[in-house]
Design an enzyme around this catalytic site. Structure first.
Site, short mmCIF file in Angstrom:
data_model
loop_
_atom_site.label_atom_id
_atom_site.label_comp_id
_atom_site.label_asym_id
_atom_site.label_seq_id
_atom_site.Cartn_x
_atom_site.Cartn_y
_atom_site.Cartn_z
N ARG A 1 69.22 -84.71 -12.35
CA ARG A 1 69.99 -85.52 -13.76
C ARG A 1 70.31 -84.09 -14.62
NH1 ARG A 1 66.50 -85.89 -18.21
NH2 ARG A 1 64.69 -86.45 -17.07
N HIS B 1 67.00 -87.53 -20.30
CA HIS B 1 66.91 -88.93 -19.99
C HIS B 1 67.53 -89.99 -20.50
CE1 HIS B 1 64.07 -92.16 -18.30
NE2 HIS B 1 64.05 -92.55 -19.54
N TYR C 1 61.04 -79.56 -21.72
CA TYR C 1 60.13 -79.76 -20.59
C TYR C 1 60.80 -78.98 -19.50
CZ TYR C 1 63.00 -83.90 -20.01
OH TYR C 1 63.80 -84.89 -19.92
#
Length: 370
Positions: free
Chosen positions: A261, A265, A274
């Site tokens: 990705r 998100h 992160y």
């Protein structure tokens, strides 16, 4: 034989194109005509541009929270093209390519603007409505596939989900039911390395997600999800087995599409918290659009002029869809339509109350001070 590609271990990842677009497995190149190859590429570009436009609209407050697909075009378009038109697709919330490559109803934008009608039009293209809960759609997809088997038709169901869904009970219940009743379903696990902020290595102790299928009595296969040709050939083979299994072959299969990705998100997420930029750049070297474009250029099927024409057509298509969606006037009464089959007394009262309400303009400063 088309399904020979499936004769491998779950960690033997299927690839057709290298990261630079060269063919690494000539024996696996699918037998597709030039028009279809170019169409796959154009739909992948449509996906990427759709992603960019919707994120831009969200930042302007014209669209609600949205889940980006960038980086996953190869898996979404490759798998969809390998299905029959009458096959059913059930998706999570990131696989917009399944909708775009099946006709792209402009109403789809309405869902992301808060109108449920955008979900209601999808079954017209054999796409089940989006279910935002993680893995909650998996048992329903299996039930749909079981219904097709009971009817005796050749329809196959492909259900998309992220690797994080494999930690949900719904996944295990769906896979167990599929194995026991031998239904014609393809479990398509989009392993994009991150379940929101949880990395793949913290999601499971299994070496691969594909091998999880063995616990339920059917096969799992891993594919390079950023390679549209590899995704196509694997899905085609799995689809063939689900519809017409040989003696002793299970109908269900689990595909693990390994990909990444590129973006957040959702538009409510900050991935810089992160993950490292270096990791993102590493995966961008495998960009599915760039590598497939390199392959098609090498085949003499693409050049700058043709790509520019595609981009113009894509922008026109998207702008028309956006214009139509933004001119849509929703009816507040619609929020009561599908809550219950038989509305409760309280819901009837609320609906009646809302219908009597009139929105008044805010009071002026002088009026408020009086």
């Amino acid at each position: 034989m088309i399904r020979d590609v499936l004769d491998r271990e779950p960690d033997d990842r299927v690839s057709v194109l290298g990261s630079n677009g060269t063919v690494v497995a000539p024996e696996l190149v699918p037998n597709l005509d030039d028009e279809t190859l170019v169409s796959i590429y154009e739909d992948m570009r449509l996906c990427r541009r759709f992603d960019e436009r919707i994120i831009s609209l969200q930042r302007q407050g014209r669209v609600g929270t949205y889940a980006s697909l960038a980086g996953q075009e190869g898996a979404q378009i490759g798998s969809t093209y390998a299905l029959a038109t009458e096959d059913t697709i059930s998706y999570q919330y990131r696989e917009h390519g399944t909708v775009l490559s099946r006709g792209f109803p402009w109403e789809y934008l309405l869902y992301w603007m808060g109108h449920e009608v955008g979900n209601a039009v999808l079954p017209d293209d054999n796409v089940l409505p989006l279910n935002i809960s993680i893995g909650g759609h998996l048992p329903h997809a299996v039930g749909y596939a079981w219904a097709a088997k009971l009817r005796g038709d050749d329809r196959v169901t492909l259900v998309h989900f992220g690797e994080g869904s494999t930690s949900e009970g719904d996944f295990h219940e769906a896979a167990n039911f599929a194995g026991v009743y031998d239904v014609p379903i393809i479990f398509f696990c989009n392993n994009n390395q991150w379940a929101i902020s949880t990395p793949r290595e913290q999601q499971t102790a299994s070496e691969t997600f594909a091998e999880k299928a063995r616990a339920y009595g059917f096969d799992g296969i891993q594919v390079d999800g950023m390679d549209p040709l590899a995704t196509y050939v694997v899905t085609e083979a799995v689809r063939s087995r689900a519809a017409n299994p040989l003696d002793g072959e299970p109908r269900p299969t689990m595909i693990e599409a390994v990909q990444y990705r590129f973006g957040a998100h959702t538009t409510a997420d900050d991935p810089t918290v992160y993950r490292d930029d270096a990791e993102v750049e590493h995966w961008k070297e495998r960009d599915p659009i760039r590598r497939f474009e390199a392959y098609l250029r090498g085949q003499g099927l693409l050049d700058d002029e043709r790509i520019d024409a595609m981009e113009s057509a894509i922008d026109e298509t998207l702008q028309e869809a956006i214009n139509r969606a933004e001119s849509y006037e929703g009816d507040p009464d619609e929020i009561f339509e599908d809550t219950y089959a038989n509305p409760t007394e309280r819901l009837v009262e609320q609906r009646a109350f809302l219908s009597k309400c009139e929105v008044e303009p805010p009071a002026s400063r002088n009026e408020r001070s009086e």
